[in-house]
Design a protein around this motif. Structure first.
Motif, mmCIF file in Angstrom:
data_model
loop_
_atom_site.group_PDB
_atom_site.id
_atom_site.type_symbol
_atom_site.label_atom_id
_atom_site.label_comp_id
_atom_site.label_asym_id
_atom_site.label_seq_id
_atom_site.Cartn_x
_atom_site.Cartn_y
_atom_site.Cartn_z
ATOM 1 N N THR A 22 -90.812 -13.107 69.414
ATOM 2 C CA THR A 22 -89.395 -13.324 69.701
ATOM 3 C C THR A 22 -89.015 -14.777 69.462
ATOM 4 N N ARG A 23 -89.870 -15.697 69.869
ATOM 5 C CA ARG A 23 -89.596 -17.118 69.638
ATOM 6 C C ARG A 23 -89.461 -17.426 68.150
ATOM 7 N N ARG A 24 -90.434 -16.991 67.360
ATOM 8 C CA ARG A 24 -90.428 -17.307 65.935
ATOM 9 C C ARG A 24 -89.248 -16.641 65.217
ATOM 10 N N THR A 25 -88.912 -15.439 65.627
ATOM 11 C CA THR A 25 -87.773 -14.757 65.005
ATOM 12 C C THR A 25 -86.462 -15.470 65.327
ATOM 13 N N THR A 26 -86.317 -15.908 66.593
ATOM 14 C CA THR A 26 -85.099 -16.617 66.982
ATOM 15 C C THR A 26 -84.972 -17.956 66.259
ATOM 16 N N VAL A 27 -86.074 -18.654 66.095
ATOM 17 C CA VAL A 27 -86.045 -19.928 65.383
ATOM 18 C C VAL A 27 -85.635 -19.713 63.922
ATOM 19 N N ALA A 28 -86.219 -18.720 63.275
ATOM 20 C CA ALA A 28 -85.849 -18.437 61.884
ATOM 21 C C ALA A 28 -84.398 -18.006 61.772
ATOM 22 N N LEU A 29 -83.912 -17.247 62.759
ATOM 23 C CA LEU A 29 -82.520 -16.818 62.742
ATOM 24 C C LEU A 29 -81.577 -18.000 62.923
ATOM 25 N N ALA A 30 -81.923 -18.917 63.823
ATOM 26 C CA ALA A 30 -81.043 -20.061 64.085
ATOM 27 C C ALA A 30 -81.083 -21.080 62.955
ATOM 28 N N GLU A 31 -82.248 -21.333 62.389
ATOM 29 C CA GLU A 31 -82.388 -22.409 61.405
ATOM 30 C C GLU A 31 -82.159 -21.961 59.968
ATOM 31 N N ARG A 32 -82.430 -20.704 59.650
ATOM 32 C CA ARG A 32 -82.378 -20.264 58.251
ATOM 33 C C ARG A 32 -81.401 -19.127 57.982
ATOM 34 N N ILE A 33 -81.563 -18.045 58.716
ATOM 35 C CA ILE A 33 -80.846 -16.819 58.344
ATOM 36 C C ILE A 33 -79.358 -16.921 58.643
ATOM 37 N N SER A 34 -78.963 -17.659 59.679
ATOM 38 C CA SER A 34 -77.543 -17.767 60.027
ATOM 39 C C SER A 34 -76.866 -18.947 59.355
ATOM 40 N N ARG A 35 -77.580 -19.684 58.511
ATOM 41 C CA ARG A 35 -77.018 -20.875 57.868
ATOM 42 C C ARG A 35 -77.162 -20.750 56.353
ATOM 43 N N THR A 36 -76.205 -21.329 55.655
ATOM 44 C CA THR A 36 -76.274 -21.313 54.194
ATOM 45 C C THR A 36 -77.248 -22.345 53.650
ATOM 46 N N GLY A 37 -77.528 -23.389 54.413
ATOM 47 C CA GLY A 37 -78.436 -24.447 53.958
ATOM 48 C C GLY A 37 -78.669 -25.463 55.059
ATOM 49 N N THR A 38 -79.329 -26.527 54.721
ATOM 50 C CA THR A 38 -79.678 -27.529 55.726
ATOM 51 C C THR A 38 -78.474 -28.318 56.206
ATOM 52 N N THR A 39 -77.373 -28.293 55.478
ATOM 53 C CA THR A 39 -76.192 -29.041 55.892
ATOM 54 C C THR A 39 -75.234 -28.227 56.746
ATOM 55 N N ASP A 40 -75.533 -26.962 56.968
ATOM 56 C CA ASP A 40 -74.659 -26.099 57.774
ATOM 57 C C ASP A 40 -74.986 -26.302 59.252
ATOM 58 N N ALA A 41 -73.975 -26.195 60.123
ATOM 59 C CA ALA A 41 -74.162 -26.407 61.559
ATOM 60 C C ALA A 41 -74.877 -25.219 62.192
ATOM 61 N N PHE A 42 -75.608 -25.501 63.269
ATOM 62 C CA PHE A 42 -76.282 -24.435 64.005
ATOM 63 C C PHE A 42 -75.257 -23.599 64.770
ATOM 64 N N ASN A 43 -75.544 -22.322 64.911
ATOM 65 C CA ASN A 43 -74.760 -21.471 65.792
ATOM 66 C C ASN A 43 -75.125 -21.814 67.236
ATOM 67 N N GLU A 44 -74.117 -22.060 68.060
ATOM 68 C CA GLU A 44 -74.371 -22.519 69.428
ATOM 69 C C GLU A 44 -75.170 -21.510 70.238
ATOM 70 N N ASN A 45 -74.842 -20.233 70.096
ATOM 71 C CA ASN A 45 -75.563 -19.207 70.865
ATOM 72 C C ASN A 45 -77.017 -19.133 70.447
ATOM 73 N N LEU A 46 -77.291 -19.199 69.165
ATOM 74 C CA LEU A 46 -78.681 -19.137 68.697
ATOM 75 C C LEU A 46 -79.451 -20.382 69.089
ATOM 76 N N GLU A 47 -78.790 -21.516 69.086
ATOM 77 C CA GLU A 47 -79.477 -22.745 69.480
ATOM 78 C C GLU A 47 -79.870 -22.707 70.957
ATOM 79 N N GLN A 48 -78.965 -22.196 71.810
ATOM 80 C CA GLN A 48 -79.288 -22.064 73.233
ATOM 81 C C GLN A 48 -80.395 -21.034 73.459
ATOM 82 N N ALA A 49 -80.329 -19.906 72.744
ATOM 83 C CA ALA A 49 -81.380 -18.889 72.891
ATOM 84 C C ALA A 49 -82.730 -19.443 72.476
ATOM 85 N N MET A 50 -82.768 -20.205 71.405
ATOM 86 C CA MET A 50 -84.016 -20.813 70.948
ATOM 87 C C MET A 50 -84.596 -21.744 72.010
#
Length: 451
Positions: free
Chosen positions: A250-278
């Motif tokens: 669950t930890r690794r999946t949430t990290v990948a979702l917050a850092e990669r899957i929900s963002r278009t690239g490294t310059t895109d902002a984190f989703n607040e809910n995913l960052e808190q869940a992580m």
């Protein structure tokens, strides 16, 4: 005396034979008469017996028809019933015998005269039985049809007069036609058309986020005794290690979702809910108080649910490109590699031999990893299907899922760690085989998606 005796003996034996021979001859002659008798004669006799004079039948029909049709007492408000009854009896587009038509017309004439007396004079009927031309139609000559808007011919039977005026609306006409069709065919048409429900497909990412929530939610809320790694009295170490494996996936999946899957690239902002869940999932699993592990993990699941609600409403992003998926698969490959090493090693890092408790812990931790990873990989197959098919990678993912399922289904009564050549089981080796296969197929899947 001797001659009399011989004559008596001859009569004694000859008489039954003569009688038997005569009987046999009679039976043979009877059988031959049946065999060679012409079947056509019997058929002609039966046909002649069943033939009835059509004139007599017509006279009988005319005499019987009025007896079975009582006079209709029509009220002034019951307009259109006579026409509907006439259409139901005579039918539309079906040929009827002339005799039956004549009898029916007489009965309708009588009913119409009674109705006209009740409704008053001056009533006009729009449902006169007429004879239409039968060029190109299926109706027999002389069959009465309801009058339409086209030219009509003279009626074959007595023309009914003074029938009540009928004004059928289009809806009533359609219902009457449907009723007549059902009466003729024996089927009843449905009153309303049944429209198949339209199932709107889920937005991309819904299945993946639900799969991320489900394993840990089960361990916190649905498993008996709940979360156990932080219990003061630790008596169920097997479940404890299983839950630790679920938490790591669950930890690794949430990290990948917050850092990669929900963002278009490294310059895109984190989703607040995913960052808190992580952040909440990184709380130590054995923390009993200030904060407790269960409370923070519940908050992490609530943040994932909030992101899921936004995703359904179209207010969050979820990308299914290969560069979004590869980091998740690489993280899973690393985790399976660690589990594989713990399952095959013979000594600890300090050089001491593995104890039975260590073997047991490694086994159930790996099983928890495989169990939750199956759920997430199946969601990957659902949401990233187009990406996988474009690279011909669905079969590799299927093999990885199958291998994890085999590892998750192992359920020994006691975890044994005997020699590989022993007659007793080595459950660590049994678990290591499907884990090694799953890690291999994930590695091949990453290479396929990278090219």
């Amino acid at each position: 005396m001797e001659k009399n005796a011989k004559g008596f003996e001859f009569k004694k034996f000859a008489t039954p034979r003569i009688i038997g021979g005569i009987a046999i001859a009679i039976v043979i002659l009877w059988a031959l008469s049946i065999i060679f008798n012409s079947p056509q004669d019997r058929t002609m006799n039966n046909t002649a017996a069943h033939q009835v004079d059509p004139r007599a039948a017509a006279d009988t029909t005319k005499q019987k028809t009025p007896a079975h049709q009582p006079k209709a007492q029509l009220q002034p408000g019951a307009t259109g019933h006579a026409a509907a009854q006439h259409d139901t009896i005579t039918g539309t587009g079906n040929a009827l015998p002339a005799a039956a038509v004549g009898g029916t017309t007489d009965s309708h004439a009588t009913a119409a005269r009674d109705a006209s007396k009740a409704a008053g004079s001056g009533a006009v009927s729009h449902a006169k039985p007429v004879v239409q031309k039968t060029d190109g139609s299926h109706n027999a000559p002389g069959v009465t049809q309801p009058a339409g808007h086209g030219p009509t011919e003279k009626s074959a039977g007595p023309e009914p007069t003074h029938q009540p005026k009928t004004h059928l609306q289009p809806v009533a006409v359609a219902e009457r036609k449907a009723t007549q069709h059902g009466t003729a065919t024996g089927d009843t048409l449905p009153a309303t058309a049944v429209v198949a429900p339209v199932h709107k497909p889920k937005p991309k990412g819904v299945a993946f986020v639900e799969a991320t929530i489900q394993p840990l939610s089960y361990e916190l809320d649905e498993r008996w005794w709940g979360w156990r790694p932080n219990d003061i009295i630790d008596v169920t170490d097997n479940i404890n290690n299983f839950q630790m494996g679920v938490l790591e996936v669950t930890r690794r999946t949430t990290v990948a979702l917050a850092e990669r899957i929900s963002r278009t690239g490294t310059t895109d902002a984190f989703n607040e809910n995913l960052e808190q869940a992580m952040n909440w999932f990184m709380i130590k699993a054995s923390s009993y108080w200030f904060p407790s592990a269960e409370s923070k993990y519940h908050e992490g699941l609530e943040e994932l649910q909030a992101y899921l609600d936004k995703l359904k409403a179209g207010n969050a992003t979820f990308y299914t490109r290969t560069d979004n998926l590869i980091p998740l698969l690489a993280s899973f490959e690393d985790l399976l590699g660690s589990c594989d090493e713990n399952l095959v090693k013979e000594t600890n890092e300090d050089g001491t031999a593995l104890s039975t408790f260590d073997v047991d812990n490694y086994f159930y931790y790996t099983q928890g990893v495989a169990s939750s990873m199956v759920t997430v990989l199946e969601a990957v197959h659902h949401d990233f299907l187009l990406t996988l098919e474009s690279r011909n990678a669905t079969e590799l993912l299927h093999h990885a899922i199958t291998s994890c399922q085999r590892a998750a289904e192992l359920d020994p009564w006691f975890v044994l760690d005997r020699n590989l050549s022993s007659i007793f089981a080595n459950h660590r080796a049994n678990m290591a085989a499907p884990i090694s296969h799953a890690r291999f197929y994930l590695g091949q899947l990453i290479k396929t998606l990278s090219t």
